[in-house]
Write a protein that holds these residues in place. Structure first.
Motif, mmCIF file in Angstrom:
data_model
loop_
_atom_site.group_PDB
_atom_site.id
_atom_site.type_symbol
_atom_site.label_atom_id
_atom_site.label_comp_id
_atom_site.label_asym_id
_atom_site.label_seq_id
_atom_site.Cartn_x
_atom_site.Cartn_y
_atom_site.Cartn_z
ATOM 1 N N ALA A 483 0.862 -1.190 0.000
ATOM 2 C CA ALA A 483 0.000 0.000 0.000
ATOM 3 C C ALA A 483 0.890 1.228 0.000
ATOM 4 C CB ALA A 483 -0.890 -0.006 1.231
ATOM 5 N N PHE A 484 0.536 2.194 -0.830
ATOM 6 C CA PHE A 484 1.374 3.389 -0.888
ATOM 7 C C PHE A 484 0.564 4.584 -1.374
ATOM 8 C CE2 PHE A 484 1.955 0.747 -4.659
ATOM 9 C CZ PHE A 484 1.623 1.613 -5.687
ATOM 10 N N GLY A 485 1.074 5.745 -1.059
ATOM 11 C CA GLY A 485 0.428 6.984 -1.475
ATOM 12 C C GLY A 485 0.938 8.116 -0.601
ATOM 13 N N GLU A 486 0.347 9.283 -0.812
ATOM 14 C CA GLU A 486 0.754 10.440 -0.015
ATOM 15 C C GLU A 486 0.247 10.259 1.417
ATOM 16 O OE1 GLU A 486 -1.184 13.380 -2.441
ATOM 17 O OE2 GLU A 486 -0.091 12.612 -4.177
ATOM 18 N N ASP A 487 1.122 10.309 2.377
ATOM 19 C CA ASP A 487 0.774 10.194 3.806
ATOM 20 C C ASP A 487 0.246 8.817 4.212
ATOM 21 O OD1 ASP A 487 1.202 13.089 4.674
ATOM 22 O OD2 ASP A 487 -0.220 13.348 3.034
ATOM 23 N N LYS A 490 3.852 6.727 7.206
ATOM 24 C CA LYS A 490 4.097 7.043 8.614
ATOM 25 C C LYS A 490 2.804 7.292 9.399
ATOM 26 C CE LYS A 490 7.373 9.737 11.238
ATOM 27 N NZ LYS A 490 7.804 11.112 11.301
ATOM 28 N N ILE A 491 1.905 8.096 8.848
ATOM 29 C CA ILE A 491 0.683 8.381 9.624
ATOM 30 C C ILE A 491 -0.482 7.469 9.243
ATOM 31 C CG2 ILE A 491 1.319 10.795 10.046
ATOM 32 C CD1 ILE A 491 -0.913 11.560 7.985
ATOM 33 N N GLY A 500 -0.729 2.698 12.014
ATOM 34 C CA GLY A 500 -0.009 1.633 12.717
ATOM 35 C C GLY A 500 0.428 0.484 11.839
ATOM 36 N N LEU A 501 0.011 0.480 10.595
ATOM 37 C CA LEU A 501 0.288 -0.705 9.773
ATOM 38 C C LEU A 501 1.695 -0.682 9.156
ATOM 39 C CD1 LEU A 501 -3.215 -1.354 8.162
ATOM 40 C CD2 LEU A 501 -2.244 -2.198 10.307
ATOM 41 N N GLN A 502 2.292 0.513 8.993
ATOM 42 C CA GLN A 502 3.686 0.534 8.550
ATOM 43 C C GLN A 502 4.572 -0.023 9.661
ATOM 44 O OE1 GLN A 502 6.200 4.230 8.217
ATOM 45 N NE2 GLN A 502 6.274 3.650 6.057
ATOM 46 N N GLU A 503 4.264 0.386 10.895
ATOM 47 C CA GLU A 503 5.032 -0.131 12.030
ATOM 48 C C GLU A 503 4.929 -1.648 12.104
ATOM 49 O OE1 GLU A 503 3.914 1.573 15.894
ATOM 50 O OE2 GLU A 503 4.798 3.418 15.063
ATOM 51 N N LYS A 504 3.732 -2.138 11.896
ATOM 52 C CA LYS A 504 3.502 -3.576 12.040
ATOM 53 C C LYS A 504 4.056 -4.378 10.857
ATOM 54 C CE LYS A 504 -0.035 -7.044 12.803
ATOM 55 N NZ LYS A 504 -1.433 -7.329 13.104
ATOM 56 N N HIS A 505 3.825 -3.888 9.634
ATOM 57 C CA HIS A 505 4.167 -4.706 8.459
ATOM 58 C C HIS A 505 5.442 -4.245 7.750
ATOM 59 C CE1 HIS A 505 0.426 -7.034 8.622
ATOM 60 N NE2 HIS A 505 -0.146 -5.895 8.984
#
Ligand SMILES: Cc1ncc(C[n+]2csc(CCOP(=O)(O)OP(=O)(O)O)c2C)c(N)n1
Ligand SMILES: [Mg+2]
Length: 794
Positions: A483-487, A490-491, A500-505
């Motif tokens: 998954a990607f896009g503006e913002d 991190k948020i 929280g999903l960048q932290e997790k995955h």
């Protein structure tokens, strides 16, 4: 000097092999040139409609081909026939089959005769629509005509290598990638670099450091327009130099090389490809001093556009001529030997051209003779006319039979001809019109519904939390999902669907991108073509326009333009409707629907429905645009107990309230506007059937909406698009396709926004968009027309 470079770069092989390779390259270039010369004649003599050829760019392409490896991808444009021949991915016969528009996958595998000539592509799917392996071959993504339209895709193809390299969980996907070692090769004309797509892609490649190797074929012109009108300082190398790799290793490598200098080209591509493949540094090879011996295309003549000096220079620096004299100057072979090889090559081109024409016309000839034999007993003159048509097409057959049928309405003698006509028309309609969508078992329409289940006193969550749980599961259950896009990274997006999903995955799965919607869509395209399952986010629906060009020209056409040879199973996620302001509230669904036929366009009314659509699409092999309701993230929704497993089927509306008087057909955030009006209408004794369309493309595939019209005999199509936008689309579907007009006893109505963009602020919104009071008035008025006594004017 040049000779030494060439020998050095090829020193590992024996002398004879070395000579043979170079001669083979020359003959490929020569053959390609003859193909261009003969191809133009075919058009000018009327055997084909339009021709665009790779003459003048041959030698750079044979050099480039030497360094492409299995697993690599190419995205380019119409000048690349020599590359295709050098790689063995096309041949002269297939090239002519495309020129003649032979509608057959076997004869013309790139597009089955659907694309103009020079639009290349390899078949990447088997007959069931499943991926063929990609790492045991070189892959060519299907070309499109808009200049620089290949750039966002080539960025995406290179981005996929980065994802495969950095995410070890994907290293087992060996059919798609060898740990991300693949280069995405792009080609583009000098003038096309004037497009924003080029600069956006180059910048993004530099930022992300992806293995993208772009060749610019620079012949100083774009059709008739010289570089002085295209490029600052008329020098691409000069203006690209600011991107050059710095001492920290960030940036882009840049090579400049003359397109007629074979040994230098070999040298440049060797170095360029090594850096690109090993270091994942984007590279541009600016190939200068190219020519266009026959001008841009068959539509014009370059003698009109170029000075006598330029034309003379082009003759002298013609790359095929230059390579030939270089071969002779280093005594690689004698003139007599070359002449023999050239003669053989020319014969081969002529024979392949002939074979392509014979294959193209043989079937038509047979069909003509069947048609003539059926027409003859009824109308000998028309039969003769058809039989004597020069280079007839299927259109001639159909037009002639139609005339016979018109002239013989009611005559039983035409029964057999009529049957032939119907079958023939249906057969070729399919040959020309199939594959707008996937035709595989995984087509979105085939993904079964799994209804949401609810516990008796189940918990309620904010809409965004429902999405977040669902995305978490999609990421856990499908390693290919990114998954990607503006913002988004991190948020976790501006409305926290990915919180929280960048932290997790990890940041190889959930990523922030620069503000560049066009190439975000391109990244989704390239990644999806390489076996990943991208969810690309466009922050607001209002900004989708920057990506619509890629969606319309590339995503929506890919199945069709390859006749099922390539697919992009991707999701574009965005949010829209019902906010306020000229650029923060739009719902331009008519514009979208009319530009992306071939995609699924889904408009869930809440986040549970959105989650269900994501679960459906991830199981399918089709692209979808999902538009979430901007004002729905903080509304409470009951959480299904099977949140991550349930699906919402595409093409199936939902009746939210049953009623007898008027059917209101709408979608997305407008559902809540209707729900606001329902008690007002009920208070006046008006019973409304409320239908949530949910899925605009495909639209109500089972024709269920007409069933409501049979009950209510009155219908309102409502949304917040402009007049004649998506409401007109829905109306056509229901009244014409579903024959809903038969059941109406009052005029069908639409309720839409004003034609201007919505003004900012609560009052601006009220006066700009459809609202509950307007809806009440409209529906009450319809009832009043029907029964003025019971519903007198307000
Ligand atoms: C978006 C878009 N605008 C215009 C065109 C029409 N067009 C086709 S090719 C071309 C010139 C391209 O020149 P260049 O990129 O230098 O490639 P060359 O043909 O010289 O190899 C133009 C204007 C197009 N195909 N797409
Ligand atoms: Mg050019």
């Amino acid at each position: 000097m040049a000779t030494q470079v060439a020998k050095k770069s090829l020193e590992a092989i024996s002398k004879q092999e070395f000579i043979n390779q170079i001669l083979a390259d020359y003959i490929t270039a020569y053959k390609s040139r003859q193909t261009s010369l003969i191809g133009r004649k075919e058009v000018l003599t009327g055997k084909a409609k339009f021709g665009i050829f790779g003459d003048g760019k041959e030698v750079a392409q044979v050099a480039m081909a030497r360094f492409m490896q299995n697993g690599d991808f190419r995205a380019g444009y119409y000048r690349d026939q020599t590359l295709m021949f050098a790689l063995g991915l096309s041949d002269v016969q297939k090239f002519f089959a495309q020129l003649y528009a032979h509608p057959s996958i076997e004869a013309e595998p790139a597009s089955a005769g659907r694309s103009m000539n020079g639009h290349f592509g390899t078949r990447m799917l088997d007959e069931n629509g499943e991926w063929l392996p990609q790492t045991d071959r070189i892959n060519v993504s299907s070309d499109i005509s808009p200049t620089a339209g290949q750039m966002p895709r080539v960025l995406g193809l290179a981005f996929a290598s980065k994802v495969y390299r950095e995410n070890e969980a994907l290293h087992k996907n060996t059919n798609f990638s060898d740990k991300g070692n693949e280069i995405a090769w792009g080609t583009i004309g000098n003038a096309s670099t004037s497009e924003g797509h080029f600069w956006e892609s180059i910048n993004a490649a530099g930022v992300m450091q992806v293995p993208m190797l772009i060749s610019i074929w620079d012949d100083e012109y774009g059709i008739s327009v010289h570089a002085k009108h295209q490029t600052t300082k008329q020098n691409l190398s000069s203006i690209l130099s600011g991107f050059k790799t710095d001492k920290y290793g960030q940036g882009i490598e840049l090579f400049t090389v003359n397109g007629w200098d074979y040994p230098e080209l070999i040298n440049a591509y060797k170095k360029a490809s090594e850096i690109c493949r090993e270091k994942h540094v984007p590279v541009v090879v600016h190939v200068t001093q190219l020519t266009q011996p026959q001008g841009h295309s068959t539509s014009g003549s370059h003698e009109r556009d170029k000075s006598a000096e330029r034309l003379a220079w082009e003759q002298e620096y013609d790359c095929v001529v230059k390579m030939r004299s270089w071969l002779l100057s280093i005594e690689l072979c004698t003139e007599a030997e070359i002449e023999v090889l050239e003669k053989e090559a020319l014969n081969d081109v002529k024979n392949q051209k002939k074979a392509a024409w014979t294959a193209f016309t043989a079937e038509i000839k047979e069909e003509i003779s069947t048609a003539v034999s059926l027409i003859e007993p009824i109308d000998a003159s028309l039969a003769n006319g058809l039989a004597s048509t020069i280079d007839p097409g299927r259109r001639n057959i159909l037009k002639t039979i139609h005339a016979v049928l018109r002239n013989n309405i009611g005559n039983t003698a035409v029964t057999e001809l009529k049957t032939f006509y119907t079958h023939y028309l249906a057969k070729y309609q399919d040959i020309y019109s199939s594959h707008l969508h996937s035709q595989s078992p995984k087509r979105a329409l085939n993904i079964p519904e799994v209804k949401p289940e609810y516990a008796e006193n189940g918990e309620e969550l904010n809409g965004f939390e429902i999405l977040q749980q669902n995305f978490d599961n999609l990421l856990s259950n499908h390693p290919e999902v990114i998954a990607f896009g503006e913002d988004v990274g991190k948020i976790g997006d501006v409305n926290q669907g990915f919180a929280g999903l960048q932290e997790k995955h990890g940041d190889t799965r959930v990523m922030d991108m620069g503000i560049r919607e066009n190439t975000i869509v391109g990244q989704a395209i390239g990644a999806s073509l390489r076996g990943l399952r991208p969810i690309a986010e466009i922050q607001y629906l209002d900004y989708l326009l920057y990506g619509v060009q890629m969606m319309s020209d590339d995503i929506a056409t890919v199945q069709y333009r390859t006749k099922g040879g390539q697919k992009y199973p991707l999701i574009i996620r965005t949010r829209g409707h019902r906010l306020e302001g000229i650029w923060h509230s739009g719902s331009p669904l008519g514009m979208i629907l009319n530009s992306v036929r071939g995609m699924n366009v889904l408009v869930p009314r809440d986040m549970t429905r959105a989650a269900g659509f994501y679960n459906t699409i991830i199981q399918s092999d089709e692209p979808a645009l999902v538009i979430e309701c901007l004002n729905g993230y903080r509304l409470k929704e009951k959480v299904p107990t099977n949140l991550c497993d349930f699906t919402v089927p595409v093409g199936i509306p939902e009746v939210l309230q049953e009623g007898n008087d008027v059917a209101i057909i709408t979608y997305g955030s407008c559902i809540r506007i209707v729900q606001e009006a329902l008690p007002m209408l009920a208070a006046k004794g008006i019973s409304v059937e409320l239908i949530d369309v949910q899925s605009l493309l495909p639209f109500d595939v089972n024709h269920s909406i007409v069933e409501s019209l049979k009950k209510t005999n009155k219908v309102v199509f409502m949304d917040e698009d402009v007049k004649g936008g998506a409401t007109a689309f829905m109306m056509q579907k229901v009244l014409e396709e579903q024959e809903g007009y038969k059941y109406l006893d009052s005029a069908p109505r639409t309720l839409t926004s004003q034609d201007h963009r919505p003004a900012y602020g609560t009052d601006g919104d009220y006066f700009s968009k459809s609202n509950a009071e307007e809806l009440f008035d409209l529906v009450y008025g319809m009832m009043g027309e029907y029964n003025p006594e019971q519903f007198p004017g307000i």
